[in-house]
Design an enzyme around this catalytic site. Structure first.
Site, PDB file in Angstrom:
ATOM      1  N   GLU A 142     -45.060  61.552  59.029  1.00 23.63           N
ATOM      2  CA  GLU A 142     -44.251  60.948  57.632  1.00 23.63           C
ATOM      3  C   GLU A 142     -43.984  59.356  57.795  1.00 23.63           C
ATOM      4  O   GLU A 142     -43.484  59.438  58.766  1.00 23.63           O
ATOM      5  CB  GLU A 142     -43.083  61.510  58.019  1.00 23.63           C
ATOM      6  CG  GLU A 142     -42.204  61.770  56.724  1.00 23.63           C
ATOM      7  CD  GLU A 142     -40.920  62.556  56.894  1.00 23.63           C
ATOM      8  OE1 GLU A 142     -40.129  61.524  58.011  1.00 23.63           O
ATOM      9  OE2 GLU A 142     -39.921  62.686  56.196  1.00 23.63           O
ATOM     10  N   CYS A 150     -37.920  62.618  51.772  1.00 24.80           N
ATOM     11  CA  CYS A 150     -38.555  63.874  52.698  1.00 24.80           C
ATOM     12  C   CYS A 150     -39.467  65.111  52.381  1.00 24.80           C
ATOM     13  O   CYS A 150     -40.362  65.230  53.122  1.00 24.80           O
ATOM     14  CB  CYS A 150     -37.374  64.803  53.300  1.00 24.80           C
ATOM     15  SG  CYS A 150     -35.683  65.273  52.435  1.00 24.80           S
ATOM     16  N   GLU A 165     -32.227  68.868  58.570  1.00 27.20           N
ATOM     17  CA  GLU A 165     -32.560  68.807  57.277  1.00 27.20           C
ATOM     18  C   GLU A 165     -33.653  68.024  57.577  1.00 27.20           C
ATOM     19  O   GLU A 165     -32.641  66.868  57.726  1.00 27.20           O
ATOM     20  CB  GLU A 165     -32.570  68.756  55.822  1.00 27.20           C
ATOM     21  CG  GLU A 165     -31.387  69.489  55.622  1.00 27.20           C
ATOM     22  CD  GLU A 165     -31.944  70.811  54.955  1.00 27.20           C
ATOM     23  OE1 GLU A 165     -33.330  71.015  54.554  1.00 27.20           O
ATOM     24  OE2 GLU A 165     -30.706  71.792  54.197  1.00 27.20           O
ATOM     25  N   GLY A 174     -32.211  63.380  58.406  1.00 26.38           N
ATOM     26  CA  GLY A 174     -32.930  62.282  58.827  1.00 26.38           C
ATOM     27  C   GLY A 174     -33.937  62.528  59.898  1.00 26.38           C
ATOM     28  O   GLY A 174     -34.386  63.560  59.507  1.00 26.38           O
ATOM     29  N   SER A 175     -34.335  62.149  60.711  1.00 15.18           N
ATOM     30  CA  SER A 175     -35.557  62.388  61.161  1.00 15.18           C
ATOM     31  C   SER A 175     -36.035  63.339  62.524  1.00 15.18           C
ATOM     32  O   SER A 175     -34.813  63.561  62.791  1.00 15.18           O
ATOM     33  CB  SER A 175     -36.055  60.691  61.778  1.00 15.18           C
ATOM     34  OG  SER A 175     -35.058  60.505  63.100  1.00 15.18           O
ATOM     35  N   THR A 176     -37.317  63.386  62.621  1.00 18.77           N
ATOM     36  CA  THR A 176     -37.627  64.971  63.919  1.00 18.77           C
ATOM     37  C   THR A 176     -36.810  64.591  64.534  1.00 18.77           C
ATOM     38  O   THR A 176     -36.996  65.067  65.069  1.00 18.77           O
ATOM     39  CB  THR A 176     -38.649  65.506  63.148  1.00 18.77           C
ATOM     40  OG1 THR A 176     -38.852  65.813  61.943  1.00 18.77           O
ATOM     41  CG2 THR A 176     -39.149  66.464  64.317  1.00 18.77           C
ATOM     42  N   GLY A 182     -33.303  64.825  64.905  1.00 18.44           N
ATOM     43  CA  GLY A 182     -33.096  65.954  64.606  1.00 18.44           C
ATOM     44  C   GLY A 182     -33.279  66.912  66.249  1.00 18.44           C
ATOM     45  O   GLY A 182     -32.765  67.705  66.659  1.00 18.44           O
TER      46      GLY A 182
HETATM   47  P1  NDP Z   1     -32.697  58.019  61.718  1.00 18.88           P
HETATM   48  O1  NDP Z   1     -33.253  59.941  61.940  1.00 18.88           O
HETATM   49  O2  NDP Z   1     -32.463  57.653  62.293  1.00 18.88           O
HETATM   50  O3  NDP Z   1     -31.222  58.429  60.837  1.00 18.88           O
HETATM   51  C1  NDP Z   1     -30.755  59.790  59.958  1.00 18.88           C
HETATM   52  C2  NDP Z   1     -29.010  59.334  60.943  1.00 18.88           C
HETATM   53  O4  NDP Z   1     -28.587  59.826  61.713  1.00 18.88           O
HETATM   54  C3  NDP Z   1     -28.550  57.867  60.340  1.00 18.88           C
HETATM   55  O5  NDP Z   1     -27.387  58.155  59.692  1.00 18.88           O
HETATM   56  C4  NDP Z   1     -28.583  57.922  62.035  1.00 18.88           C
HETATM   57  O6  NDP Z   1     -27.549  56.317  61.684  1.00 18.88           O
HETATM   58  C5  NDP Z   1     -28.243  58.825  62.474  1.00 18.88           C
HETATM   59  N1  NDP Z   1     -28.531  59.230  64.024  1.00 18.88           N
HETATM   60  C6  NDP Z   1     -29.464  58.110  65.017  1.00 18.88           C
HETATM   61  N2  NDP Z   1     -29.709  58.316  66.098  1.00 18.88           N
HETATM   62  C7  NDP Z   1     -28.665  59.407  66.576  1.00 18.88           C
HETATM   63  C8  NDP Z   1     -28.182  60.058  67.498  1.00 18.88           C
HETATM   64  N3  NDP Z   1     -29.018  59.506  68.432  1.00 18.88           N
HETATM   65  N4  NDP Z   1     -27.361  61.031  67.218  1.00 18.88           N
HETATM   66  C9  NDP Z   1     -27.153  61.627  66.021  1.00 18.88           C
HETATM   67  N5  NDP Z   1     -27.134  60.180  65.322  1.00 18.88           N
HETATM   68  C10 NDP Z   1     -28.078  59.521  65.548  1.00 18.88           C
HETATM   69  O7  NDP Z   1     -33.649  58.145  60.124  1.00 18.88           O
HETATM   70  P2  NDP Z   1     -34.302  56.436  60.658  1.00 18.88           P
HETATM   71  O8  NDP Z   1     -32.848  55.906  59.650  1.00 18.88           O
HETATM   72  O9  NDP Z   1     -34.435  56.021  61.899  1.00 18.88           O
HETATM   73  O10 NDP Z   1     -35.443  57.372  59.716  1.00 18.88           O
HETATM   74  C11 NDP Z   1     -36.636  57.191  60.725  1.00 18.88           C
HETATM   75  C12 NDP Z   1     -37.683  57.664  60.399  1.00 18.88           C
HETATM   76  O11 NDP Z   1     -36.780  59.017  59.950  1.00 18.88           O
HETATM   77  C13 NDP Z   1     -38.188  57.325  58.799  1.00 18.88           C
HETATM   78  O12 NDP Z   1     -38.784  56.381  58.631  1.00 18.88           O
HETATM   79  C14 NDP Z   1     -38.424  58.417  58.240  1.00 18.88           C
HETATM   80  O13 NDP Z   1     -39.808  58.702  58.160  1.00 18.88           O
HETATM   81  C15 NDP Z   1     -37.644  59.255  59.002  1.00 18.88           C
HETATM   82  N6  NDP Z   1     -36.438  60.309  57.636  1.00 18.88           N
HETATM   83  C16 NDP Z   1     -35.799  61.178  56.892  1.00 18.88           C
HETATM   84  C17 NDP Z   1     -35.400  61.089  56.800  1.00 18.88           C
HETATM   85  C18 NDP Z   1     -35.679  62.457  55.963  1.00 18.88           C
HETATM   86  O14 NDP Z   1     -34.304  63.258  54.805  1.00 18.88           O
HETATM   87  N7  NDP Z   1     -35.806  63.499  56.132  1.00 18.88           N
HETATM   88  C19 NDP Z   1     -34.290  60.704  56.512  1.00 18.88           C
HETATM   89  C20 NDP Z   1     -34.594  59.406  56.983  1.00 18.88           C
HETATM   90  C21 NDP Z   1     -35.530  58.618  57.831  1.00 18.88           C
HETATM   91  P3  NDP Z   1     -28.681  55.235  61.671  1.00 18.88           P
HETATM   92  O15 NDP Z   1     -29.403  55.050  60.516  1.00 18.88           O
HETATM   93  O16 NDP Z   1     -27.163  54.480  60.523  1.00 18.88           O
HETATM   94  O17 NDP Z   1     -27.962  53.914  63.189  1.00 18.88           O
END
Ligand code: NDP
Length: 479
Positions: free
Chosen positions: A388, A291, A257, A235-237, A240
């Site tokens: 990004e 990503c 990742e 997910g997002s940095t 992470g």
């Molecule tokens: P997030 O990092 O928020 O989401 C990824 C996952 O983490 C989702 O299942 C999300 O839940 C979950 N999550 C969110 N907050 C927490 C937390 N505090 N503790 C544990 N898990 C959590 O990405 P977003 O979906 O909000 O996207 C935001 C930005 O991130 C995008 O605009 C993009 O730039 C980037 N992104 C990058 C990705 C990659 O592969 N590199 C993939 C997705 C996004 P939920 O969303 O269901 O609430």
């Protein structure tokens, strides 16, 4: 170039059956959540509500982790060849039902059916086949019997490749004897819920795979649960970093990742038409929600005008529209929030002085859409060259020498992927050696194989998924 007119060719959604409300999959079956809170998952192309999804709370996560703990007692003692059989069965069922999965993925996430059908689903099945093949060869592979599974693994996945990210995480975790609690993204939970049905169908022992739906609060409950022995996150940095801090004082495994801002470097000796195709694929695949997208185009200065001219012509042929139309190249943006983020970053780029080209096309009146966009006249300091965007927006920078190309390519906090286009093999090797990127493609882009490790450096995270290295992410040294 004029667009050829195509008749619509819509994939039927009648193959998909969606329930109005879902619970969590715990202890081998779907159960009523403790949480009374639900969110709605909508189709980003029609804004139609598809289903209500439970927002799992502390008690739901606790129940799932306890189920996975019980499951681990059995699964870790199950003969590796037996574990392999379950994974092979899952792989075959995914193939059998791949059209259903592909349609559901495109409905819930907005990606074109030709991508979910021809890329996501074949990749999902091959990941299960690949890791099934490893399950009974782990001892041979490391020449010792000194590796063991972590135990209960918490896996948190994003919305851009919902089922494929599940496969990247669940297949190696189960092959190595771990059990899983998975939290899919709130905007794209439906294919993970269908996968849970397959787990029931193949008779996977209770507690081996558990699924708790929800939002970020559910993810945080999972991260903070004491019963978890490893977290795997994509997910997002920013999230992470939060997770890394949250688990910092605990003795548990972690792979992250995260984001990327990949340079796609085109030298003046490259086959330009081929490079244009690679650049288009690099940024417009999956609406740029990737990503490892090649979101920074680095052009050698003397080919800039010719290349941009070719690229704009090619972009103009991209078809934006209904994800279920087999002719569609660019589907819907995954969510309203993501559309707002893309729009705001593009506005920053224009205000900073970037020159914006967007294709001429009509966007559907409902749903979330963004025209394929290209920025030229960009300085490396602009937000659009650093952040990004995670959308169909390409930013162009120029360089004069290979040294300058490498300097600009590495001038980012990220380090996930890169592309190199040149006819000279030696230049490929020289450049690749100097790039801080976990994955580097030469004269191609976005090529994936389950046997090939994927992961980043710097703020793109750590740990590898795929291949032998991906297995190691789910094993630790026996004490
Ligand atoms: P997030 O990092 O928020 O989401 C990824 C996952 O983490 C989702 O299942 C999300 O839940 C979950 N999550 C969110 N907050 C927490 C937390 N505090 N503790 C544990 N898990 C959590 O990405 P977003 O979906 O909000 O996207 C935001 C930005 O991130 C995008 O605009 C993009 O730039 C980037 N992104 C990058 C990705 C990659 O592969 N590199 C993939 C997705 C996004 P939920 O969303 O269901 O609430």
């Amino acid at each position: 170039m004029d667009k050829w007119e195509y008749a619509e060719s819509i994939e039927s959604d009648s193959i998909v059956s969606i329930q109005s409300k879902y619970g969590h999959f715990i202890d081998g079956k779907f159960s009523t959540p403790n949480s009374k809170n639900y969110l709605k998952t909508v189709s980003p192309s029609t804004e139609e509500v598809l289903a209500s999804i439970s927002i799992g709370n502390e008690k739901d996560v606790d129940k799932a982790v306890n189920s996975a703990k019980e499951g681990f007692k059995i699964w870790s003692k199950t003969a590796p060849s037996e574990r392999a059989k379950y994974l092979y069965k899952l792989a075959r069922l995914i193939q059998e039902r791949s059209r259903e999965f592909a349609v559901l993925e495109s409905m819930d996430g907005g990606k074109p059916i030709k991508e979910s059908r021809d890329f996501d689903l074949p990749q999902v099945a091959s990941n299960f086949f690949y890791f099934a093949g490893w399950a009974d060869k782990l001892d041979i592979s490391w020449g010792t019997k000194e590796m063991k599974p972590y135990g209960v693994v918490g896996q948190i996945i994003p919305w851009n490749f919902p089922l494929l990210m599940l496969a990247w995480k669940v297949a190696p975790a189960l092959a190595t004897g771990n059990t899983v609690v998975l939290k899919p993204a709130e905007t794209t939970p439906l294919t993970a819920l269908l996968f849970a049905e397959l787990c029931e169908e193949v008779g996977l022992p209770k507690g081996v795979f558990n699924l708790v739906t929800g939002d970020g609060t559910t993810g945080a409950e999972l991260v903070n649960h004491e019963g978890i022995s490893k977290i795997a996150f994509t997910g997002s940095t920013s999230v992470g970093k939060y997770i890394q801090n949250a688990v910092g004082e605990r003795d548990i495994g972690l792979t992250l990742e995260l984001g990327g801002k990949a340079a796609n470097i085109v030298y003046n000796d490259a086959a330009l038409d081929q490079a244009v195709e690679g650049v288009v694929n690099g940024i417009f695949f999956n609406q740029g929600h990737v990503c490892c997208a090649g979101s920074r185009l680095l052009l050698q200065e003397d080919i800039h005008d010719e290349f941009i001219n070719k690229l704009e012509k090619r972009m103009q042929t991209l078809r934006v529209g209904n994800p279920l139309d087999k002719n569609t190249d660019i589907g819907a943006i995954n969510s309203k929030e993501q559309l707002e983020k893309i729009t705001s970053l593009v506005n920053d780029g224009v205000n900073d002085g970037g020159e914006l080209f967007q294709i001429e096309c009509e966007l559907p009146s409902t749903g979330y859409w963004y025209k394929p966009s290209l920025f030229t006249n960009v300085q490396p300091s602009y937000n659009i060259a650093r952040e990004e965007i995670f959308g169909p927006v390409l930013t162009t920078l120029t360089f004069r020498t290979p040294e300058e190309a490498v300097e600009i390519a590495n001038n980012t906090e990220y380090g996930l992927s890169a592309g190199i286009w040149t006819e000279k093999g030696s230049k490929i090797l020289w450049t690749a050696d100097r790039l801080d990127a976990g994955v580097i493609w030469a004269n191609t882009f976005n090529k994936f194989d389950p046997s090939s490790p994927f992961g980043g450096y710097k703020e793109s995270g750590f740990g590898r998924e795929g291949g032998r290295h991906g297995l190691l992410s789910y094993l630790k040294v026996r004490s």
